[in-house]
Design a protein around this motif. Structure first.
Motif, PDB file in Angstrom:
ATOM      1  N   MET A   1      17.712  -6.424   7.813  1.00  0.00           N
ATOM      2  CA  MET A   1      17.278  -5.293   7.838  1.00  0.00           C
ATOM      3  C   MET A   1      17.837  -4.623   9.292  1.00  0.00           C
ATOM      4  N   ASP A   2      18.068  -2.877   7.891  1.00  0.00           N
ATOM      5  CA  ASP A   2      18.716  -1.785   8.285  1.00  0.00           C
ATOM      6  C   ASP A   2      18.433  -0.893   9.397  1.00  0.00           C
ATOM      7  N   GLY A   3      18.956  -1.079  10.639  1.00  0.00           N
ATOM      8  CA  GLY A   3      18.380  -0.788  12.029  1.00  0.00           C
ATOM      9  C   GLY A   3      18.650   0.971  12.003  1.00  0.00           C
ATOM     10  N   ALA A   4      18.765   1.541  11.369  1.00  0.00           N
ATOM     11  CA  ALA A   4      19.497   2.881  11.392  1.00  0.00           C
ATOM     12  C   ALA A   4      17.964   3.921  12.041  1.00  0.00           C
ATOM     13  N   GLN A   5      16.373   3.209  11.811  1.00  0.00           N
ATOM     14  CA  GLN A   5      15.429   3.948  11.865  1.00  0.00           C
ATOM     15  C   GLN A   5      14.398   2.945  12.553  1.00  0.00           C
ATOM     16  N   LYS A   6      14.018   3.483  14.321  1.00  0.00           N
ATOM     17  CA  LYS A   6      12.787   2.459  14.665  1.00  0.00           C
ATOM     18  C   LYS A   6      11.629   2.416  14.070  1.00  0.00           C
ATOM     19  N   ALA A   7      10.962   1.013  14.260  1.00  0.00           N
ATOM     20  CA  ALA A   7      10.142   1.481  12.860  1.00  0.00           C
ATOM     21  C   ALA A   7       9.130   1.607  13.896  1.00  0.00           C
ATOM     22  N   THR A   8       8.793   1.610  15.302  1.00  0.00           N
ATOM     23  CA  THR A   8       8.087   2.697  15.999  1.00  0.00           C
ATOM     24  C   THR A   8       7.840   3.886  16.062  1.00  0.00           C
ATOM     25  N   GLU A   9       9.153   5.127  15.615  1.00  0.00           N
ATOM     26  CA  GLU A   9       9.635   6.123  14.881  1.00  0.00           C
ATOM     27  C   GLU A   9       8.602   6.827  14.174  1.00  0.00           C
ATOM     28  N   PRO A  10       8.323   7.739  14.311  1.00  0.00           N
ATOM     29  CA  PRO A  10       6.908   8.624  13.612  1.00  0.00           C
ATOM     30  C   PRO A  10       7.736   8.665  11.880  1.00  0.00           C
ATOM     31  N   SER A  11       6.774   8.288  10.890  1.00  0.00           N
ATOM     32  CA  SER A  11       7.592   7.449   9.698  1.00  0.00           C
ATOM     33  C   SER A  11       6.429   7.732   8.429  1.00  0.00           C
ATOM     34  N   ARG A  12       6.842   7.715   7.832  1.00  0.00           N
ATOM     35  CA  ARG A  12       6.061   7.692   6.006  1.00  0.00           C
ATOM     36  C   ARG A  12       6.108   6.161   6.152  1.00  0.00           C
ATOM     37  N   THR A  13       5.871   5.521   6.880  1.00  0.00           N
ATOM     38  CA  THR A  13       4.814   4.334   6.864  1.00  0.00           C
ATOM     39  C   THR A  13       3.906   4.456   8.353  1.00  0.00           C
ATOM     40  N   SER A  14       4.364   4.898   8.880  1.00  0.00           N
ATOM     41  CA  SER A  14       2.858   4.961  10.207  1.00  0.00           C
ATOM     42  C   SER A  14       2.042   5.940   9.332  1.00  0.00           C
ATOM     43  N   ALA A  15       2.450   7.298   8.847  1.00  0.00           N
ATOM     44  CA  ALA A  15       1.449   7.593   8.033  1.00  0.00           C
ATOM     45  C   ALA A  15       0.588   7.273   6.750  1.00  0.00           C
ATOM     46  N   TYR A  16       1.366   6.030   6.196  1.00  0.00           N
ATOM     47  CA  TYR A  16       0.749   5.541   5.576  1.00  0.00           C
ATOM     48  C   TYR A  16      -0.710   4.656   5.684  1.00  0.00           C
ATOM     49  N   ALA A  17       0.144   3.674   6.350  1.00  0.00           N
ATOM     50  CA  ALA A  17      -1.174   2.813   7.300  1.00  0.00           C
ATOM     51  C   ALA A  17      -1.961   4.093   7.925  1.00  0.00           C
ATOM     52  N   GLU A  18      -1.655   5.097   8.503  1.00  0.00           N
ATOM     53  CA  GLU A  18      -2.908   5.625   8.738  1.00  0.00           C
ATOM     54  C   GLU A  18      -4.156   6.096   7.851  1.00  0.00           C
ATOM     55  N   ARG A  19      -3.591   6.534   6.430  1.00  0.00           N
ATOM     56  CA  ARG A  19      -4.065   6.806   5.161  1.00  0.00           C
ATOM     57  C   ARG A  19      -4.499   5.618   4.492  1.00  0.00           C
ATOM     58  N   ALA A  20      -4.299   4.439   4.770  1.00  0.00           N
ATOM     59  CA  ALA A  20      -4.439   2.905   4.369  1.00  0.00           C
ATOM     60  C   ALA A  20      -5.868   3.127   5.015  1.00  0.00           C
ATOM     61  N   CYS A  21      -6.078   3.170   6.129  1.00  0.00           N
ATOM     62  CA  CYS A  21      -6.690   2.880   6.922  1.00  0.00           C
ATOM     63  C   CYS A  21      -8.340   3.744   6.817  1.00  0.00           C
ATOM     64  N   LYS A  22      -8.321   4.963   5.923  1.00  0.00           N
ATOM     65  CA  LYS A  22      -9.194   5.753   5.470  1.00  0.00           C
ATOM     66  C   LYS A  22     -10.100   5.013   4.633  1.00  0.00           C
ATOM     67  N   VAL A  23      -9.739   4.191   3.548  1.00  0.00           N
ATOM     68  CA  VAL A  23      -9.806   3.580   2.236  1.00  0.00           C
ATOM     69  C   VAL A  23     -10.170   1.945   2.090  1.00  0.00           C
ATOM     70  N   LEU A  24      -9.099   1.301   3.193  1.00  0.00           N
ATOM     71  CA  LEU A  24      -8.789   0.137   3.169  1.00  0.00           C
ATOM     72  C   LEU A  24      -9.540  -0.415   4.136  1.00  0.00           C
ATOM     73  N   ALA A  25      -9.673  -1.876   3.960  1.00  0.00           N
ATOM     74  CA  ALA A  25     -10.535  -2.606   4.758  1.00  0.00           C
ATOM     75  C   ALA A  25      -9.156  -3.296   5.557  1.00  0.00           C
ATOM     76  N   GLY A  26      -9.646  -2.570   6.903  1.00  0.00           N
ATOM     77  CA  GLY A  26      -8.307  -2.952   7.428  1.00  0.00           C
ATOM     78  C   GLY A  26      -7.234  -2.785   7.640  1.00  0.00           C
ATOM     79  N   GLY A  27      -6.702  -1.060   6.495  1.00  0.00           N
ATOM     80  CA  GLY A  27      -5.853  -0.379   5.814  1.00  0.00           C
ATOM     81  C   GLY A  27      -4.784  -1.578   5.141  1.00  0.00           C
ATOM     82  N   VAL A  28      -5.402  -2.505   4.691  1.00  0.00           N
ATOM     83  CA  VAL A  28      -4.255  -3.733   3.922  1.00  0.00           C
ATOM     84  C   VAL A  28      -5.546  -5.010   3.383  1.00  0.00           C
ATOM     85  N   ASN A  29      -4.447  -5.218   1.835  1.00  0.00           N
ATOM     86  CA  ASN A  29      -5.935  -6.463   1.107  1.00  0.00           C
ATOM     87  C   ASN A  29      -5.067  -7.698   1.082  1.00  0.00           C
ATOM     88  N   SER A  30      -5.109  -7.946   2.159  1.00  0.00           N
ATOM     89  CA  SER A  30      -4.317  -9.144   2.921  1.00  0.00           C
ATOM     90  C   SER A  30      -4.790  -9.511   4.313  1.00  0.00           C
TER      91      SER A  30
END
Length: 276
Positions: A1-30
């Protein structure tokens, strides 16, 4: 994994997770992805053995789409074949020449396979195999093993056995909302325990329709059968006129072209393939 950015920092991933939780059960499909911290990984592209997530981080892919990406991501041979097939149409509600060609290739690769029936998922294939075994034997009991995974349908998905249970235990629902009545004919045995197998065969003599297993236990760690164990299962099925079902959704065409059965030298009565 490229360590240039920590997963805990605000990111597109965190924004996606918040968006997904509004319409997907648990925010995931598995449900497997529910435990990914701090957020489930979200990938946007893959090439060869490398994946890239929403934030541009790269990963070496050891999961391979849970199995089917044997040749890596975006292999031009696979991509070109898909594009060519899509250009001829997708759904016809009729037969297609490729069905026969695929079936012929499977039969040629796996000696135990004489006929093929295609389904839409591994869970559906397991369901069909169990129904076929019960119809052919006119029996209802099915033996399965702890830790093995055969899909999430109510008739085969089980929870953990109580520790105080003996070697032969009735199946318990694996989740809330699953009726215990759907598992009344399923028996759960410990893996690699020949004594439990023989005890169950004796206790339910004349009632067993099938024994279903992953020939190499992959769902909860790669645990191969002990020497002689699968041979003993085959012998019990022959003696009891029960069907031996190999669930090769994970092992089929991967551990060997002929599946785990070709490595073990055991011929099952029914085989389940998937993840294709």
């Amino acid at each position: 994994m490229d360590g240039a950015q920590k997963a805990t920092e605000p990111s597109r991933t965190s924004a996606y997770a918040e968006r997904a939780c509004k319409v997907l059960a648990g925010g995931v499909n598995s449900n497997i992805r529910l435990n990914e911290k701090p957020y489930p990984l979200c990938f946007v592209r893959g090439r060869g053995a490398t994946l890239e997530d929403l934030d541009g981080r790269t990963y070496i892919d050891y999961v391979l789409g849970m199995g089917p990406v044997i040749l890596g991501h975006d292999d031009p041979r696979v991509t070109d074949a898909i594009v060519e097939a899509v250009g001829r149409g997708l759904t016809f509600a009729g037969q297609h020449p490729d069905e026969v060609e695929v079936a012929e290739r499977i039969c040629a690769a796996v000696p135990s396979v004489e006929m093929v029936r295609c389904t839409c998922s591994g869970s559906e294939a397991v369901h069909a195999a169990l129904r076929f075994a019960r119809a052919a034997t006119n029996r209802w009991k099915v033996i399965r093993f702890e830790g093995h995974y055969h899909g999430w349908l109510d008739t085969i998905y089980v929870g953990e056995r109580p520790d105080e249970e003996g070697p032969v235990a009735p199946a318990l629902p694996g989740t809330r909302g699953q009726s215990p009545a759907t598992l009344q004919d399923v028996l759960v045995l410990p893996w690699n325990n020949l004594q439990a197998l023989e005890a169950t065969a004796h206790l339910y003599r004349g009632q067993i329709a099938a024994v279903i297993l992953e020939p190499i236990l992959c769902n909860t760690g790669v645990i191969p059968p002990k020497p002689g164990y699968v041979e003993a299962i085959r012998a019990v099925c022959d003696r009891e006129n029960a069907m031996l079902i190999f669930d090769e959704v994970v092992t089929g065409f991967r551990v060997a072209l002929g599946g785990a059965q070709s490595l073990l030298g055991i011929r099952p009565d029914l085989t389940i393939f998937g993840k294709a």
